[in-house]
Scaffold this motif. Structure first.
Motif, PDB file in Angstrom:
ATOM      1  N   ASP A 129     -14.920   2.491   7.325  1.00  0.00           N
ATOM      2  CA  ASP A 129     -14.094   1.753   6.369  1.00  0.00           C
ATOM      3  C   ASP A 129     -13.197   0.718   7.035  1.00  0.00           C
ATOM      4  N   GLY A 130     -13.690   0.089   8.094  1.00  0.00           N
ATOM      5  CA  GLY A 130     -12.918  -0.965   8.745  1.00  0.00           C
ATOM      6  C   GLY A 130     -11.828  -0.476   9.673  1.00  0.00           C
ATOM      7  N   ARG A 131     -11.824   0.811   9.974  1.00  0.00           N
ATOM      8  CA  ARG A 131     -10.855   1.381  10.917  1.00  0.00           C
ATOM      9  C   ARG A 131     -11.609   2.047  12.062  1.00  0.00           C
ATOM     10  N   THR A 179     -13.708  -3.055  22.298  1.00  0.00           N
ATOM     11  CA  THR A 179     -14.689  -2.058  21.852  1.00  0.00           C
ATOM     12  C   THR A 179     -14.238  -1.415  20.548  1.00  0.00           C
ATOM     13  N   THR A 180     -12.956  -1.110  20.447  1.00  0.00           N
ATOM     14  CA  THR A 180     -12.420  -0.495  19.231  1.00  0.00           C
ATOM     15  C   THR A 180     -12.481  -1.480  18.068  1.00  0.00           C
ATOM     16  N   PHE A 181     -12.157  -2.735  18.352  1.00  0.00           N
ATOM     17  CA  PHE A 181     -12.313  -3.820  17.368  1.00  0.00           C
ATOM     18  C   PHE A 181     -13.753  -3.840  16.851  1.00  0.00           C
ATOM     19  N   ALA A 182     -14.720  -3.830  17.775  1.00  0.00           N
ATOM     20  CA  ALA A 182     -16.133  -3.887  17.391  1.00  0.00           C
ATOM     21  C   ALA A 182     -16.521  -2.709  16.505  1.00  0.00           C
ATOM     22  N   CYS A 183     -16.014  -1.527  16.834  1.00  0.00           N
ATOM     23  CA  CYS A 183     -16.324  -0.339  16.031  1.00  0.00           C
ATOM     24  C   CYS A 183     -15.768  -0.470  14.614  1.00  0.00           C
ATOM     25  N   SER A 238     -18.238  -1.169  11.228  1.00  0.00           N
ATOM     26  CA  SER A 238     -18.374   0.049  10.426  1.00  0.00           C
ATOM     27  C   SER A 238     -18.801  -0.246   8.992  1.00  0.00           C
ATOM     28  N   PHE A 239     -18.689  -1.507   8.573  1.00  0.00           N
ATOM     29  CA  PHE A 239     -19.127  -1.873   7.223  1.00  0.00           C
ATOM     30  C   PHE A 239     -20.639  -1.992   7.116  1.00  0.00           C
ATOM     31  N   GLY A 240     -21.320  -2.204   8.236  1.00  0.00           N
ATOM     32  CA  GLY A 240     -22.775  -2.309   8.207  1.00  0.00           C
ATOM     33  C   GLY A 240     -23.320  -3.575   8.830  1.00  0.00           C
ATOM     34  N   PRO A 241     -23.006  -4.760   8.261  1.00  0.00           N
ATOM     35  CA  PRO A 241     -23.530  -5.998   8.840  1.00  0.00           C
ATOM     36  C   PRO A 241     -23.020  -6.218  10.259  1.00  0.00           C
ATOM     37  N   GLU A 259      -6.269   2.009  18.438  1.00  0.00           N
ATOM     38  CA  GLU A 259      -6.508   2.148  16.997  1.00  0.00           C
ATOM     39  C   GLU A 259      -6.638   0.762  16.389  1.00  0.00           C
ATOM     40  N   ALA A 260      -7.702   0.575  15.621  1.00  0.00           N
ATOM     41  CA  ALA A 260      -8.012  -0.728  15.021  1.00  0.00           C
ATOM     42  C   ALA A 260      -8.000  -0.645  13.507  1.00  0.00           C
ATOM     43  N   VAL A 261      -7.515  -1.713  12.872  1.00  0.00           N
ATOM     44  CA  VAL A 261      -7.526  -1.836  11.411  1.00  0.00           C
ATOM     45  C   VAL A 261      -8.016  -3.236  11.046  1.00  0.00           C
ATOM     46  N   THR A 262      -9.043  -3.309  10.232  1.00  0.00           N
ATOM     47  CA  THR A 262      -9.518  -4.592   9.728  1.00  0.00           C
ATOM     48  C   THR A 262      -8.545  -5.071   8.671  1.00  0.00           C
ATOM     49  N   ARG A 263      -7.965  -6.246   8.878  1.00  0.00           N
ATOM     50  CA  ARG A 263      -6.923  -6.753   7.990  1.00  0.00           C
ATOM     51  C   ARG A 263      -7.448  -7.648   6.883  1.00  0.00           C
ATOM     52  N   SER A 264      -8.449  -8.468   7.174  1.00  0.00           N
ATOM     53  CA  SER A 264      -8.970  -9.357   6.131  1.00  0.00           C
ATOM     54  C   SER A 264     -10.405  -9.743   6.442  1.00  0.00           C
ATOM     55  N   TRP A 265     -11.120 -10.112   5.369  1.00  0.00           N
ATOM     56  CA  TRP A 265     -12.507 -10.552   5.514  1.00  0.00           C
ATOM     57  C   TRP A 265     -12.740 -11.643   4.480  1.00  0.00           C
ATOM     58  N   GLN A 266     -13.039 -12.848   4.949  1.00  0.00           N
ATOM     59  CA  GLN A 266     -13.314 -13.975   4.062  1.00  0.00           C
ATOM     60  C   GLN A 266     -14.564 -14.678   4.556  1.00  0.00           C
ATOM     61  N   GLY A 267     -15.533 -14.852   3.664  1.00  0.00           N
ATOM     62  CA  GLY A 267     -16.797 -15.438   4.078  1.00  0.00           C
ATOM     63  C   GLY A 267     -17.406 -14.583   5.170  1.00  0.00           C
TER      64      GLY A 267
END
Length: 200
Positions: free
Chosen positions: A49-51, A80-84, A88-91, A115-123
């Protein structure tokens, strides 16, 4: 189905969400081919889930001439944590740019946890933040921008989009490339987020 984690402007809207410790299948596949992670002994605890959360123990061969962990290796743990997190969303997503601020030194024997958290996704562009700690002490803060890979024919890569109403195409075994600079915006294949106007 991918959960709706983002608002209409592409920013994350689930501050209270707790990832349950699983590792997404897309990340498992990615890590199975990651020799650098094996070399550094990076262990991934969760990626969903982006974490993501990963850890690395500082070995004698990771310490520089100042008796602190080499900054490049802290960056490697964070990246590496960023990449994970973003994969994690798939693409498939790769790092397009990143910066790191070193707050405290790490030392031989330290267990560093990122610890990584995906903050935003646009395009096709995704923003993710990573914090590296030794216990409660912040060692480094990393901010990265990833770009979603596209197939050689210009179509989006396999997997479902992590945002609502995104298009999903099966790609099978495709050759991937990174889109040229400036092409990872909403104009590439229309708005990825309902109600989002390109350039806003």
């Amino acid at each position: 189905m991918t959960p709706d984690l983002f608002t209409s402007d592409g920013h994350r809207d689930d501050a209270g969400r707790v990832t349950d410790g699983r590792v997404a299948e897309s990340v498992r596949r990615m890590l199975s081919e990651d020799r650098t992670r094996e070399l550094l002994g990076i262990q991934v605890d969760l990626a969903a889930d982006g974490r993501a959360r990963a850890r690395m123990r500082v070995r004698p061969d990771m310490v520089n001439g100042h008796a602190v962990v080499h900054g490049g290796l802290v960056f490697a743990l964070a990246d590496t944590t960023f990449a994970c997190a973003v994969n994690s969303f798939g693409p498939p997503v790769v790092t397009a740019s990143a910066e790191i601020a070193f707050r405290r030194p790490g030392h031989l024997g330290d267990d560093l946890v990122a610890e990584a958290v995906t903050r935003s996704w646009q395009g096709r562009s995704v923003i993710c933040e990573v914090t590296v700690r030794r216990g409660d002490v912040v060692i480094a803060e990393f901010g990265g921008r990833g770009v979603r890979l596209v197939a050689a024919d210009g179509n989006p890569s396999a997997g479902s989009d992590p945002v609502p109403a995104g298009s999903s195409r099966r790609a099978g075994h495709e050759e991937y490339r990174v889109r040229p600079a400036g092409a990872d915006t909403d104009t590439a294949d229309g708005p990825a987020v309902p109600g989002h106007e390109p350039g806003r």
